[in-house]
Motif scaffolding. Structure first.
Motif, PDB file in Angstrom:
ATOM      1  N   CYS A 191      -6.134   1.175   8.627  1.00  0.00           N
ATOM      2  CA  CYS A 191      -5.477   0.608   9.825  1.00  0.00           C
ATOM      3  C   CYS A 191      -5.853  -0.865   9.853  1.00  0.00           C
ATOM      4  O   CYS A 191      -6.732  -1.272  10.599  1.00  0.00           O
ATOM      5  CB  CYS A 191      -5.969   1.310  11.080  1.00  0.00           C
ATOM      6  SG  CYS A 191      -5.865   3.102  10.975  1.00  0.00           S
ATOM      7  N   ALA A 228      -4.134  -4.153  10.016  1.00  0.00           N
ATOM      8  CA  ALA A 228      -3.627  -5.384  10.637  1.00  0.00           C
ATOM      9  C   ALA A 228      -4.408  -5.701  11.912  1.00  0.00           C
ATOM     10  O   ALA A 228      -4.783  -4.785  12.629  1.00  0.00           O
ATOM     11  CB  ALA A 228      -2.151  -5.228  10.970  1.00  0.00           C
ATOM     12  N   PRO A 229      -4.674  -6.984  12.194  1.00  0.00           N
ATOM     13  CA  PRO A 229      -4.212  -8.170  11.469  1.00  0.00           C
ATOM     14  C   PRO A 229      -5.051  -8.560  10.251  1.00  0.00           C
ATOM     15  O   PRO A 229      -4.682  -9.498   9.556  1.00  0.00           O
ATOM     16  CB  PRO A 229      -4.284  -9.258  12.545  1.00  0.00           C
ATOM     17  CG  PRO A 229      -5.370  -8.812  13.466  1.00  0.00           C
ATOM     18  CD  PRO A 229      -5.316  -7.311  13.480  1.00  0.00           C
ATOM     19  N   GLY A 230      -6.177  -7.872  10.007  1.00  0.00           N
ATOM     20  CA  GLY A 230      -6.882  -8.156   8.762  1.00  0.00           C
ATOM     21  C   GLY A 230      -8.350  -8.526   8.912  1.00  0.00           C
ATOM     22  O   GLY A 230      -8.971  -8.946   7.944  1.00  0.00           O
ATOM     23  N   GLY A 231      -8.907  -8.358  10.105  1.00  0.00           N
ATOM     24  CA  GLY A 231     -10.319  -8.699  10.313  1.00  0.00           C
ATOM     25  C   GLY A 231     -11.238  -7.918   9.385  1.00  0.00           C
ATOM     26  O   GLY A 231     -12.065  -8.490   8.673  1.00  0.00           O
ATOM     27  N   LYS A 232     -11.073  -6.601   9.381  1.00  0.00           N
ATOM     28  CA  LYS A 232     -11.959  -5.768   8.549  1.00  0.00           C
ATOM     29  C   LYS A 232     -11.613  -5.959   7.066  1.00  0.00           C
ATOM     30  O   LYS A 232     -12.489  -5.926   6.213  1.00  0.00           O
ATOM     31  CB  LYS A 232     -11.841  -4.286   8.914  1.00  0.00           C
ATOM     32  CG  LYS A 232     -11.964  -3.970  10.386  1.00  0.00           C
ATOM     33  CD  LYS A 232     -13.363  -3.879  10.873  1.00  0.00           C
ATOM     34  CE  LYS A 232     -13.437  -3.518  12.342  1.00  0.00           C
ATOM     35  NZ  LYS A 232     -12.508  -4.186  13.257  1.00  0.00           N
ATOM     36  N   GLU A 235      -1.163  -1.057   6.628  1.00  0.00           N
ATOM     37  CA  GLU A 235      -0.790  -1.091   8.044  1.00  0.00           C
ATOM     38  C   GLU A 235       0.537  -0.370   8.209  1.00  0.00           C
ATOM     39  O   GLU A 235       1.496  -0.665   7.498  1.00  0.00           O
ATOM     40  CB  GLU A 235      -0.697  -2.543   8.522  1.00  0.00           C
ATOM     41  CG  GLU A 235      -0.053  -2.725   9.879  1.00  0.00           C
ATOM     42  CD  GLU A 235      -0.747  -1.986  11.031  1.00  0.00           C
ATOM     43  OE1 GLU A 235      -1.990  -1.979  11.092  1.00  0.00           O
ATOM     44  OE2 GLU A 235      -0.029  -1.399  11.860  1.00  0.00           O
ATOM     45  N   ILE A 276       2.613  -0.291  10.901  1.00  0.00           N
ATOM     46  CA  ILE A 276       3.681  -0.980  11.634  1.00  0.00           C
ATOM     47  C   ILE A 276       4.147  -2.195  10.818  1.00  0.00           C
ATOM     48  O   ILE A 276       3.340  -3.072  10.467  1.00  0.00           O
ATOM     49  CB  ILE A 276       3.201  -1.393  13.041  1.00  0.00           C
ATOM     50  CG1 ILE A 276       2.851  -0.114  13.837  1.00  0.00           C
ATOM     51  CG2 ILE A 276       4.236  -2.224  13.784  1.00  0.00           C
ATOM     52  CD1 ILE A 276       2.245  -0.354  15.192  1.00  0.00           C
ATOM     53  N   ARG A 329       3.419  -5.807  11.793  1.00  0.00           N
ATOM     54  CA  ARG A 329       1.982  -6.080  11.696  1.00  0.00           C
ATOM     55  C   ARG A 329       1.545  -6.150  10.232  1.00  0.00           C
ATOM     56  O   ARG A 329       0.597  -6.861   9.888  1.00  0.00           O
ATOM     57  CB  ARG A 329       1.179  -5.035  12.471  1.00  0.00           C
ATOM     58  CG  ARG A 329       1.345  -5.179  13.990  1.00  0.00           C
ATOM     59  CD  ARG A 329       0.611  -4.109  14.762  1.00  0.00           C
ATOM     60  NE  ARG A 329      -0.823  -4.108  14.588  1.00  0.00           N
ATOM     61  CZ  ARG A 329      -1.692  -4.889  15.218  1.00  0.00           C
ATOM     62  NH1 ARG A 329      -1.246  -5.772  16.100  1.00  0.00           N
ATOM     63  NH2 ARG A 329      -2.982  -4.805  14.997  1.00  0.00           N
ATOM     64  N   PRO A 380      -0.477   6.985   7.482  1.00  0.00           N
ATOM     65  CA  PRO A 380      -1.685   7.600   6.903  1.00  0.00           C
ATOM     66  C   PRO A 380      -1.377   8.838   6.068  1.00  0.00           C
ATOM     67  O   PRO A 380      -2.032   9.078   5.045  1.00  0.00           O
ATOM     68  CB  PRO A 380      -2.523   7.954   8.131  1.00  0.00           C
ATOM     69  CG  PRO A 380      -2.127   6.943   9.156  1.00  0.00           C
ATOM     70  CD  PRO A 380      -0.680   6.647   8.909  1.00  0.00           C
ATOM     71  N   ASP A 438     -10.336   1.978  11.036  1.00  0.00           N
ATOM     72  CA  ASP A 438     -10.573   1.264  12.301  1.00  0.00           C
ATOM     73  C   ASP A 438      -9.422   1.717  13.199  1.00  0.00           C
ATOM     74  O   ASP A 438      -8.388   1.067  13.287  1.00  0.00           O
ATOM     75  CB  ASP A 438     -10.539  -0.243  12.025  1.00  0.00           C
ATOM     76  CG  ASP A 438     -10.954  -1.067  13.227  1.00  0.00           C
ATOM     77  OD1 ASP A 438     -11.762  -0.578  14.031  1.00  0.00           O
ATOM     78  OD2 ASP A 438     -10.468  -2.202  13.350  1.00  0.00           O
ATOM     79  N   ILE A 472      -5.007  11.114  12.113  1.00  0.00           N
ATOM     80  CA  ILE A 472      -5.163  10.058  11.094  1.00  0.00           C
ATOM     81  C   ILE A 472      -6.279  10.429  10.118  1.00  0.00           C
ATOM     82  O   ILE A 472      -6.129  10.315   8.897  1.00  0.00           O
ATOM     83  CB  ILE A 472      -5.454   8.695  11.784  1.00  0.00           C
ATOM     84  CG1 ILE A 472      -4.216   8.214  12.542  1.00  0.00           C
ATOM     85  CG2 ILE A 472      -5.925   7.664  10.781  1.00  0.00           C
ATOM     86  CD1 ILE A 472      -4.432   6.961  13.391  1.00  0.00           C
TER      87      ILE A 472
HETATM   88  N1  SAM Z   1      -8.712  -3.220  11.450  1.00  0.00           N
HETATM   89  C1  SAM Z   1      -7.969  -4.255  12.148  1.00  0.00           C
HETATM   90  C2  SAM Z   1      -8.765  -5.528  12.134  1.00  0.00           C
HETATM   91  O1  SAM Z   1      -9.992  -5.486  12.000  1.00  0.00           O
HETATM   92  O2  SAM Z   1      -8.141  -6.612  12.216  1.00  0.00           O
HETATM   93  C3  SAM Z   1      -7.607  -3.812  13.549  1.00  0.00           C
HETATM   94  C4  SAM Z   1      -6.898  -2.501  13.579  1.00  0.00           C
HETATM   95  S1  SAM Z   1      -6.379  -1.942  15.143  1.00  0.00           S
HETATM   96  C5  SAM Z   1      -7.855  -1.427  15.875  1.00  0.00           C
HETATM   97  C6  SAM Z   1      -5.580  -0.446  14.734  1.00  0.00           C
HETATM   98  C7  SAM Z   1      -4.366  -0.566  13.857  1.00  0.00           C
HETATM   99  O3  SAM Z   1      -3.822   0.749  13.675  1.00  0.00           O
HETATM  100  C8  SAM Z   1      -3.247  -1.396  14.448  1.00  0.00           C
HETATM  101  O4  SAM Z   1      -2.879  -2.407  13.533  1.00  0.00           O
HETATM  102  C9  SAM Z   1      -2.102  -0.416  14.662  1.00  0.00           C
HETATM  103  O5  SAM Z   1      -0.851  -0.985  14.398  1.00  0.00           O
HETATM  104  C10 SAM Z   1      -2.425   0.674  13.678  1.00  0.00           C
HETATM  105  N2  SAM Z   1      -1.842   1.987  14.068  1.00  0.00           N
HETATM  106  C11 SAM Z   1      -1.183   2.302  15.194  1.00  0.00           C
HETATM  107  N3  SAM Z   1      -0.790   3.593  15.159  1.00  0.00           N
HETATM  108  C12 SAM Z   1      -1.201   4.099  13.991  1.00  0.00           C
HETATM  109  C13 SAM Z   1      -1.093   5.369  13.371  1.00  0.00           C
HETATM  110  N4  SAM Z   1      -0.484   6.367  13.968  1.00  0.00           N
HETATM  111  N5  SAM Z   1      -1.629   5.504  12.161  1.00  0.00           N
HETATM  112  C14 SAM Z   1      -2.267   4.486  11.554  1.00  0.00           C
HETATM  113  N6  SAM Z   1      -2.416   3.273  12.091  1.00  0.00           N
HETATM  114  C15 SAM Z   1      -1.883   3.074  13.299  1.00  0.00           C
END
Ligand code: SAM
Length: 467
Positions: A121, A123-127, A145, A147, A150, A173, A189, A223
């Protein structure tokens, strides 16, 4: 903006390790804004450059994020949009608690070996940018990602980071079940109810409800169940959220330990970090809670597991790639500085530069996943010269010998707005545009003007004031 926290949230947290309702409410009311960033070691590799980048953001008051080797707090939030270093990928603006992923990774995997890593998961790419800085250059990171819009943002941020050993995918996933036992490390994440970010983004408070916590918890289980087959035997799974709710944190750990052969792993902590250790009721799993009233960061939760069983990868027959021919490679030679073991893949009219593990993995990944970006796109080789791609300019694979034009701050910002800064230079033809030694992109210099090749979709749109 109201910082009034939902009573149902506050009540639901009662009794959780480390939760102190009074200080928790106070810290949300105080609404302090914390700014932190993580330097890109590939671009700020010397102490002098790192110092220069930090100094340019704040002349004093910069301090280290204690659990991160490249993380720093700034005393105030500068305008990152108007900092060319930001656009050059010198750093990533990241919430400090999340940087703890570094400790989780160091405690669970051997970073000196080539690893296949999935950030599910992403986006936006921090991890992802953090993982990329930790793994060895001969490792592979798949940053995924689900979406689409994103995933585009994730791709842009990976381009800025400049690394060649990353593949960006845009998949659900469940698609990863087609890669059984493939990854050494999977980071999830997970999308969550977001209570950990209420101090930073109080507009999220209105969206919170106990029903949404339940929905998020169910989605998190889905997930995890979808991605676990993709972890190899003895591979590592790191799960994190930015929610305080036990249903999305401890209860997910108990659910995982009850349904899969997973062994929980402890991450060593230093007492002075004030991170709270939590042990789950049913299966004695350890996780880590981050409270904004106890440390300098937002709410965060993280836990690590080793997978005790696993299928093995079945790499079926995959089509052979088309490689660049000798002429194309000759055209590209002056533009690039590529290690000898890299592969040059032809993709439509363009050439991709792929490190060995990524090149070996690509035919299989291409069959199973929707790939948005792989390695570094060098550009389009013509009869005589390359039409270079932005990815090459921002990467570590661009030749140091190329003509370059260095811009001062106001001109660099004009360049980033995709304007012509009107520079007086003897350089003619293609050149890298640099700011204090860091590449921003390409331009072609003609006798009376400059053609600005900064990507239109990345250009600064905000008006510049007060420069
Ligand atoms: N890891 C990212 C970072 O450090 O920049 C932040 C991730 S954010 C907490 C969770 C991400 O999961 C979002 O980008 C969101 O679009 C995505 N997401 C939303 N629904 C999802 C799903 N059903 N399965 C997988 N990812 C999903």
């Amino acid at each position: 903006m109201s910082y009034q926290l939902p009573a149902a949230l506050l009540n639901s947290l009662a009794g959780l390790p480390g939760y102190n309702r009074e200080t928790f409410e106070q810290v949300h009311m105080a609404a302090e804004k914390i700014t932190s960033l993580r330097l890109n070691p590939a671009k700020t590799g010397t102490p002098e450059i790192a110092q220069e980048v930090l100094q340019s953001l704040s002349s004093s008051g910069v301090s280290k994020v204690p659990w991160s080797s490249e993380g720093y707090y700034l005393p105030a939030r500068p305008s990152f949009t108007f900092d060319p270093y930001f656009h050059a990928g010198a750093y990533y603006v990241q919430e400090a608690s999340s940087m703890f992923l570094e400790q989780a990774v160091r405690a669970t995997v051997d970073l000196t070996t080539p690893l296949k890593v999935l950030d599910l998961c992403a986006a936006p790419g921090g991890k992802s940018t953090l993982l990329q800085s930790l793994i060895s250059p001969d490792s592979l990171l798949v940053a995924n990602e689900v979406i689409k819009a994103r995933a585009a943002l994730l791709s842009d941020n990976i381009t800025k980071w400049g690394a060649a050993n990353v593949v960006v995918t845009n998949n659900d996933p469940r698609d990863f079940s087609r890669l059984p036992g493939y990854f050494d490390l999977v980071v999830v994440d997970a999308p969550c109810s977001g209570s950990g970010l209420f101090r930073r983004n109080p507009e999220l408070i209105a969206e919170w409800s106990p029903e949404n916590v339940t929905l998020c918890s169910q989605r998190q289980q889905r997930i995890m169940a979808d991605v676990l087959p993709a972890v190899k035997e003895n591979g590592i799974v790191i799960y994190s959220t930015c929610s305080f709710s036990a249903a999305e944190d401890e209860e997910i750990l108990d659910w995982l330990a009850s349904h899969f052969e997973l062994e929980n792993i402890i991450v060593p902590l230093e007492e002075k970090w004030h991170i709270v250790t939590t042990v789950t009721n049913k299966r004695n799993c350890t996780g880590y809670r981050f409270y904004p009233d106890q440390l300098k960061g937002e709410g965060f939760f993280i836990a690590c597991f080793r997978k005790r069983s696993g299928e093995s990868v079945r790499n079926g027959k995959a089509p052979k790639p088309t490689l660049a021919n000798a002429k194309q490679r000759d055209v590209m030679a002056p533009w690039t500085n590529v290690p000898a073991d890299y592969q040059y893949w032809q993709h439509q009219e363009e050439i991709l530069l792929l490190p060995p593990l990524l090149a070996a993995a690509m035919p299989f990944l291409q069959q199973q996943l929707y790939i948005r970006k792989a390695g570094v796109k060098a550009g389009q080789p013509g009869a005589k010269e390359l039409i270079p791609d932005h990815q090459l300019a921002l990467s570590g694979l661009v030749s140091e010998q190329l003509p370059a034009v260095s811009l001062e701050l106001p001109q660099a910002l004009q360049y980033l707005r995709k304007e012509d800064p009107g520079i007086d230079t003897h350089v003619r033809g293609w050149a890298l545009v640099k700011y204090k030694g860091m590449s921003l992109g390409w331009a072609k210099f003609l006798p009376n003007r400059m053609n600005n090749y900064y990507p239109k979709e990345l250009r600064i749109l905000k008006e510049i004031t007060g420069l």
